[in-house]
Design a protein around this motif. Sequence first.
Motif, PDB file in Angstrom:
ATOM      1  N   LEU A 253      -0.270  98.811 -64.762  1.00  0.00           N
ATOM      2  CA  LEU A 253       0.485  98.795 -63.510  1.00  0.00           C
ATOM      3  C   LEU A 253       1.979  98.956 -63.770  1.00  0.00           C
ATOM      4  N   LEU A 254       2.485  98.299 -64.802  1.00  0.00           N
ATOM      5  CA  LEU A 254       3.912  98.395 -65.118  1.00  0.00           C
ATOM      6  C   LEU A 254       4.279  99.793 -65.610  1.00  0.00           C
ATOM      7  N   LYS A 255       3.348 100.428 -66.288  1.00  0.00           N
ATOM      8  CA  LYS A 255       3.593 101.799 -66.729  1.00  0.00           C
ATOM      9  C   LYS A 255       3.693 102.733 -65.526  1.00  0.00           C
ATOM     10  N   LEU A 256       2.783 102.590 -64.572  1.00  0.00           N
ATOM     11  CA  LEU A 256       2.838 103.421 -63.368  1.00  0.00           C
ATOM     12  C   LEU A 256       4.104 103.140 -62.563  1.00  0.00           C
ATOM     13  N   PHE A 257       4.519 101.871 -62.540  1.00  0.00           N
ATOM     14  CA  PHE A 257       5.759 101.536 -61.835  1.00  0.00           C
ATOM     15  C   PHE A 257       6.951 102.199 -62.509  1.00  0.00           C
ATOM     16  N   ARG A 258       6.961 102.187 -63.834  1.00  0.00           N
ATOM     17  CA  ARG A 258       8.041 102.847 -64.564  1.00  0.00           C
ATOM     18  C   ARG A 258       8.113 104.326 -64.200  1.00  0.00           C
ATOM     19  N   ASP A 259       6.951 104.992 -64.166  1.00  0.00           N
ATOM     20  CA  ASP A 259       6.930 106.411 -63.797  1.00  0.00           C
ATOM     21  C   ASP A 259       7.416 106.610 -62.367  1.00  0.00           C
ATOM     22  N   TRP A 260       7.020 105.700 -61.471  1.00  0.00           N
ATOM     23  CA  TRP A 260       7.402 105.835 -60.058  1.00  0.00           C
ATOM     24  C   TRP A 260       8.904 105.662 -59.869  1.00  0.00           C
ATOM     25  N   VAL A 261       9.511 104.796 -60.673  1.00  0.00           N
ATOM     26  CA  VAL A 261      10.952 104.539 -60.532  1.00  0.00           C
ATOM     27  C   VAL A 261      11.780 105.627 -61.202  1.00  0.00           C
ATOM     28  N   PHE A 262      11.444 105.993 -62.426  1.00  0.00           N
ATOM     29  CA  PHE A 262      12.328 106.843 -63.222  1.00  0.00           C
ATOM     30  C   PHE A 262      11.911 108.309 -63.269  1.00  0.00           C
ATOM     31  N   HIS A 263      10.689 108.625 -62.884  1.00  0.00           N
ATOM     32  CA  HIS A 263      10.219 110.001 -63.019  1.00  0.00           C
ATOM     33  C   HIS A 263       9.900 110.631 -61.666  1.00  0.00           C
ATOM     34  N   ARG A 264      10.638 110.270 -60.657  1.00  0.00           N
ATOM     35  CA  ARG A 264      10.412 110.843 -59.324  1.00  0.00           C
ATOM     36  C   ARG A 264      10.867 112.293 -59.278  1.00  0.00           C
ATOM     37  N   SER A 265      10.294 113.002 -58.310  1.00  0.00           N
ATOM     38  CA  SER A 265      10.690 114.392 -58.061  1.00  0.00           C
ATOM     39  C   SER A 265      10.958 114.562 -56.574  1.00  0.00           C
ATOM     40  N   THR A 266      11.812 115.512 -56.268  1.00  0.00           N
ATOM     41  CA  THR A 266      12.094 115.815 -54.866  1.00  0.00           C
ATOM     42  C   THR A 266      10.967 116.658 -54.285  1.00  0.00           C
ATOM     43  N   ASP A 267      11.079 116.988 -52.997  1.00  0.00           N
ATOM     44  CA  ASP A 267      10.045 117.804 -52.342  1.00  0.00           C
ATOM     45  C   ASP A 267       9.943 119.182 -52.959  1.00  0.00           C
ATOM     46  N   THR A 268      11.030 119.638 -53.576  1.00  0.00           N
ATOM     47  CA  THR A 268      11.006 120.972 -54.202  1.00  0.00           C
ATOM     48  C   THR A 268      10.528 120.926 -55.650  1.00  0.00           C
ATOM     49  N   GLY A 269      10.231 119.721 -56.155  1.00  0.00           N
ATOM     50  CA  GLY A 269       9.719 119.591 -57.516  1.00  0.00           C
ATOM     51  C   GLY A 269      10.772 119.366 -58.565  1.00  0.00           C
ATOM     52  N   THR A 270      12.039 119.313 -58.175  1.00  0.00           N
ATOM     53  CA  THR A 270      13.110 119.066 -59.146  1.00  0.00           C
ATOM     54  C   THR A 270      13.252 117.562 -59.393  1.00  0.00           C
ATOM     55  N   PRO A 271      13.719 117.152 -60.586  1.00  0.00           N
ATOM     56  CA  PRO A 271      13.873 115.714 -60.875  1.00  0.00           C
ATOM     57  C   PRO A 271      14.830 115.041 -59.890  1.00  0.00           C
ATOM     58  N   ASP A 272      14.449 113.879 -59.410  1.00  0.00           N
ATOM     59  CA  ASP A 272      15.293 113.088 -58.514  1.00  0.00           C
ATOM     60  C   ASP A 272      16.161 112.160 -59.376  1.00  0.00           C
ATOM     61  N   LEU A 273      17.468 112.458 -59.445  1.00  0.00           N
ATOM     62  CA  LEU A 273      18.379 111.696 -60.292  1.00  0.00           C
ATOM     63  C   LEU A 273      19.264 110.750 -59.492  1.00  0.00           C
ATOM     64  N   GLU A 274      18.839 110.392 -58.304  1.00  0.00           N
ATOM     65  CA  GLU A 274      19.604 109.474 -57.471  1.00  0.00           C
ATOM     66  C   GLU A 274      19.500 108.050 -58.008  1.00  0.00           C
ATOM     67  N   TRP A 275      20.640 107.482 -58.407  1.00  0.00           N
ATOM     68  CA  TRP A 275      20.652 106.145 -58.989  1.00  0.00           C
ATOM     69  C   TRP A 275      20.349 105.064 -57.954  1.00  0.00           C
ATOM     70  N   GLY A 276      20.706 105.312 -56.721  1.00  0.00           N
ATOM     71  CA  GLY A 276      20.519 104.297 -55.691  1.00  0.00           C
ATOM     72  C   GLY A 276      19.081 103.861 -55.550  1.00  0.00           C
ATOM     73  N   ASN A 277      18.141 104.819 -55.612  1.00  0.00           N
ATOM     74  CA  ASN A 277      16.724 104.483 -55.508  1.00  0.00           C
ATOM     75  C   ASN A 277      16.267 103.605 -56.668  1.00  0.00           C
ATOM     76  N   ILE A 278      16.798 103.898 -57.862  1.00  0.00           N
ATOM     77  CA  ILE A 278      16.408 103.116 -59.044  1.00  0.00           C
ATOM     78  C   ILE A 278      16.916 101.685 -58.925  1.00  0.00           C
ATOM     79  N   VAL A 279      18.188 101.543 -58.557  1.00  0.00           N
ATOM     80  CA  VAL A 279      18.777 100.210 -58.431  1.00  0.00           C
ATOM     81  C   VAL A 279      18.052  99.403 -57.354  1.00  0.00           C
ATOM     82  N   GLU A 280      17.728 100.052 -56.245  1.00  0.00           N
ATOM     83  CA  GLU A 280      17.036  99.361 -55.158  1.00  0.00           C
ATOM     84  C   GLU A 280      15.671  98.868 -55.625  1.00  0.00           C
TER      85      GLU A 280
END
Length: 440
Positions: free
Chosen positions: A339-366
């Motif tokens: 579960l913690l591994k999947l959470f790590r992927d969900w927090v740090f390895h997100r992608s936008t709707d176009t498939g590009t990496p989501d590098l927004e820090w605000g989502n990670i901090v939240e």
Amino acid sequence: MDEAMDNLLDLPSMVDKYHSLMPLEEMQSASDEVPSAALGVRSTVLKGINMDDGGAYALRRIDGRQVLPTGELLGSSNSTMHRWGKVQHPGIVPLRRVFVSRDLEESSALYFAYEYVAAAVTVESAYLSPSPGTSPAQTQLSCSEALLWSFACQLTSVLRALHTSGLAAYPGALHPSKVLLISRSRIALGSGGLPQILAREDGSTTDTSHQLPVLMGGDLAAAGLLLLTLACGPGCSMPSLSLMARHYSADMVQLVGTLLEAGTPGGIREVGEVMHLLADHLMVEMDQVHLYSDAVQRELSKEVENGRLLRLLIKLGQINERPDLDRDASWSETGDRYLLKLFRDWVFHRSTDTGTPDLEWGNIVEALNKLDAGVPEKILLMSRDEMSMLVVSYRDLKRCMETVYSELQMKAQTQAQQAQAQAQQAHGPQPGMHTGHHRR
């Protein structure tokens, strides 16, 4: 550069208990007996690291040929150091130790160890030494009037603390070469207590009630001379109020003139009289201090938040993708660890709707803040092959992390105890230990 290297090569590896020596000002040769303009004797300043506490200190060495380091002088120096140590003030660099050593120049000399203030420079080098290629007229206004008022308030505060404790600074401590600029607008006495010790080589440690008022007046006059010298700037061999009046307000000129006349017939004699003249500017100074304190508090709160999130990241980093534990290669891929591994992927390895990496820090901090708080909000986690989805709350994830990290800690403690036991068995019983029954 070559001269600086020569100075380093001439230094011993140790002076008393201080190592990693480095000159803090240009060193004079042993044959040069030109005295300091402030102290009246030849002195050298080194930075050294104390081998006992690992702290950095500024070591001021007094030439033993000009001031003989007798036992009486060492005793009076320690007594003066203890008296000055009772005055806790941000405008006084603390004197921590007085000792005698012959490690430098192979002659016994008296040393004064002050706390080292990183990046500090003397006001003489900051405001009174013209930059290369710059005329004195171009650098004359380097010390603005607002800054000069601030210096006046700080000097008054220092003298008030000393005078109310029955101490005098002595003019040598207020010389531009002995006053440190420790930040953009803060100054401090860098050689507090030293001029008093050098002025009283007879071994006495206190100033009499008759001497103290005279010395206090001398302190005020020395503070006025320091402000006048800074106002007139570099290249001015004869600072004067008339020259100062060309660039500063009448109030500032009046203050400096009043300080210069301190101790004379009709002049001021106590620091309290100066405080009346500075009343408005003391309020401004206090406001600036509070504004600065608020800014520091805001930055500190950010660092506290950063430290809290860093602890979370370290724990997750030590749990996720761990190669194995207890010879189980799939340890991090099962149970709560998965579960913690999947959470790590969900927090740090997100992608936008176009498939590009989501590098927004605000989502990670939240997300990390919610994990730290253990909120009941639920999120959807998806496996890397997108074949399975799990709905889990931050509260559950926090419980998983604490459980798994406790497991790691217990395993590390157990292995350390086993390794210690094996080491004892390998080396056999220690001398004096009873390993069997006593023979009768």
